[in-house]
Design a protein around this motif. Structure first.
Motif, PDB file in Angstrom:
ATOM      1  N   SER A  80      74.272  55.781  56.317  1.00 42.61           N
ATOM      2  CA  SER A  80      74.627  55.868  55.283  1.00 42.61           C
ATOM      3  C   SER A  80      74.787  57.407  55.616  1.00 42.61           C
ATOM      4  O   SER A  80      74.838  57.803  56.084  1.00 42.61           O
ATOM      5  N   ILE A  81      75.513  57.915  53.679  1.00 43.06           N
ATOM      6  CA  ILE A  81      76.014  59.232  54.049  1.00 43.06           C
ATOM      7  C   ILE A  81      74.578  59.988  53.742  1.00 43.06           C
ATOM      8  O   ILE A  81      74.847  60.993  54.035  1.00 43.06           O
ATOM      9  N   GLN A  82      73.486  59.570  53.472  1.00 39.45           N
ATOM     10  CA  GLN A  82      72.521  60.501  53.934  1.00 39.45           C
ATOM     11  C   GLN A  82      72.188  61.006  55.330  1.00 39.45           C
ATOM     12  O   GLN A  82      71.691  61.851  55.385  1.00 39.45           O
TER      13      GLN A  82
ATOM     14  N   ASN B 187      74.422  63.423  56.813  1.00 40.10           N
ATOM     15  CA  ASN B 187      73.732  65.165  56.222  1.00 40.10           C
ATOM     16  C   ASN B 187      72.748  65.072  56.920  1.00 40.10           C
ATOM     17  O   ASN B 187      73.077  66.479  56.842  1.00 40.10           O
TER      18      ASN B 187
ATOM     19  N   GLU C 109      83.670  54.727  54.207  1.00 41.64           N
ATOM     20  CA  GLU C 109      82.548  55.731  52.968  1.00 41.64           C
ATOM     21  C   GLU C 109      82.222  56.864  53.722  1.00 41.64           C
ATOM     22  O   GLU C 109      82.505  58.169  53.276  1.00 41.64           O
ATOM     23  N   ILE C 110      81.578  57.231  54.878  1.00 43.40           N
ATOM     24  CA  ILE C 110      80.558  57.978  55.607  1.00 43.40           C
ATOM     25  C   ILE C 110      82.290  58.948  55.877  1.00 43.40           C
ATOM     26  O   ILE C 110      81.670  60.399  56.003  1.00 43.40           O
TER      27      ILE C 110
ATOM     28  N   ILE D 241      84.546  59.604  55.388  1.00 38.05           N
ATOM     29  CA  ILE D 241      85.364  60.445  54.308  1.00 38.05           C
ATOM     30  C   ILE D 241      84.506  61.684  53.743  1.00 38.05           C
ATOM     31  O   ILE D 241      84.941  62.231  52.822  1.00 38.05           O
ATOM     32  N   SER D 242      83.361  61.216  54.038  1.00 32.67           N
ATOM     33  CA  SER D 242      82.125  61.991  53.085  1.00 32.67           C
ATOM     34  C   SER D 242      82.140  63.583  53.391  1.00 32.67           C
ATOM     35  O   SER D 242      81.394  64.368  52.743  1.00 32.67           O
ATOM     36  N   VAL D 243      82.113  63.340  55.103  1.00 27.82           N
ATOM     37  CA  VAL D 243      81.368  64.413  56.009  1.00 27.82           C
ATOM     38  C   VAL D 243      82.331  65.695  55.755  1.00 27.82           C
ATOM     39  O   VAL D 243      83.731  65.371  55.390  1.00 27.82           O
TER      40      VAL D 243
ATOM     41  N   LYS E 288      84.953  68.480  57.091  1.00 28.68           N
ATOM     42  CA  LYS E 288      86.459  68.328  58.012  1.00 28.68           C
ATOM     43  C   LYS E 288      86.331  68.882  59.343  1.00 28.68           C
ATOM     44  O   LYS E 288      87.061  68.600  60.525  1.00 28.68           O
TER      45      LYS E 288
ATOM     46  N   THR F  75      84.089  62.469  63.752  1.00 27.02           N
ATOM     47  CA  THR F  75      83.341  61.051  63.128  1.00 27.02           C
ATOM     48  C   THR F  75      84.169  59.840  64.312  1.00 27.02           C
ATOM     49  O   THR F  75      84.837  60.593  64.214  1.00 27.02           O
TER      50      THR F  75
END
Length: 218
Positions: free
Chosen positions: A13-15, A18, A48-49, A51-53, A55, A59
């Motif tokens: 997950s994005i969480q 992070n 989705e993950i 592109i969220s982190v 640069k 990944t």
């Protein structure tokens, strides 16, 4: 002493991404469809993950595809910075893959079974950007391609690190208790963890912090 790069794998997950990055990870692993093992998520969620982190965070798409055309198709759905090939190519070459995706790093996983892995690593090292040493077994009826939680023979891994000219990540059974020893014994460019910083499959902040505390002196 050189900095050891840390990749936290099986991000779901994005969480979780992070959490791993805030703790100190410089790379995250995102697991696509696999015959076995933990952390498998949909390509949509991987994208989705990814592109969220930030640069500066690498990944990794973990793909079990073994044909270059299929690997490229898989990558096109997720657009990670790096492709981690968890199995050997059966159709096409690493050179073709790099020609098609010149801005994407290619990582070949080698499952350390015996001393033959040293020759295998030396042979593959000129074809890829990174080698990742893991503890699976691709020869089983249901292939084990990572996420086993088992430690392999680090003496072999050390010899591989000493004999190749590309960065090497060490994976397989790493946790807060053995991480510092792994760094000192193998001297790998990076460590790759999945189950060692999880509780009931979920990323565990306490274990993450314990892990990064354990390696701080390195």
């Amino acid at each position: 002493m050189k900095k050891t790069h840390i990749k936290i794998c099986c991000i779901s997950s994005i969480q979780e991404a992070n959490l791993a990055i805030d703790a100190g990870a410089s790379s995250i692993g995102l697991v696509g469809n696999m015959p076995s093992g933990p952390g498998i998520i949909s390509d949509e969620l991987i994208a989705e993950i990814a592109i969220s982190v930030p640069k500066n965070i690498e990944t990794f798409l973990l793909t079990s595809e073994t044909k270059v055309d299929e690997i490229i198709k898989h990558y096109s759905k997720v657009k990670t910075t790096t492709i981690q090939l968890v199995d050997a190519l059966t159709e096409g070459t690493h050179a073709q893959l790099k020609a098609e995706l010149p801005n994407v790093k290619i990582v070949q996983v080698l499952h350390v079974l015996n001393e033959k892995s040293i020759e295998e690593a030396m042979e593959i090292s000129s074809k890829v950007d990174i080698i990742l040493l893991d503890s699976g077994n691709p020869n089983l009826a249901t292939k084990e391609l990572g996420g086993t939680g088992r430690v392999h023979n680090w003496e072999i891994s050390k010899q591989i690190v000493e004999n190749v000219n590309v960065p090497v990540f060490l994976a397989g059974g790493l946790n807060p208790l053995n991480a510092k020893n792994a760094i000192e014994q193998v001297g790998a460019f990076g460590l790759d963890l999945c189950s060692g910083v999880r509780t009931n499959g979920k990323l565990d902040l306490q274990k993450l912090n314990a892990f990064f505390s354990a390696i701080k002196s390195n």
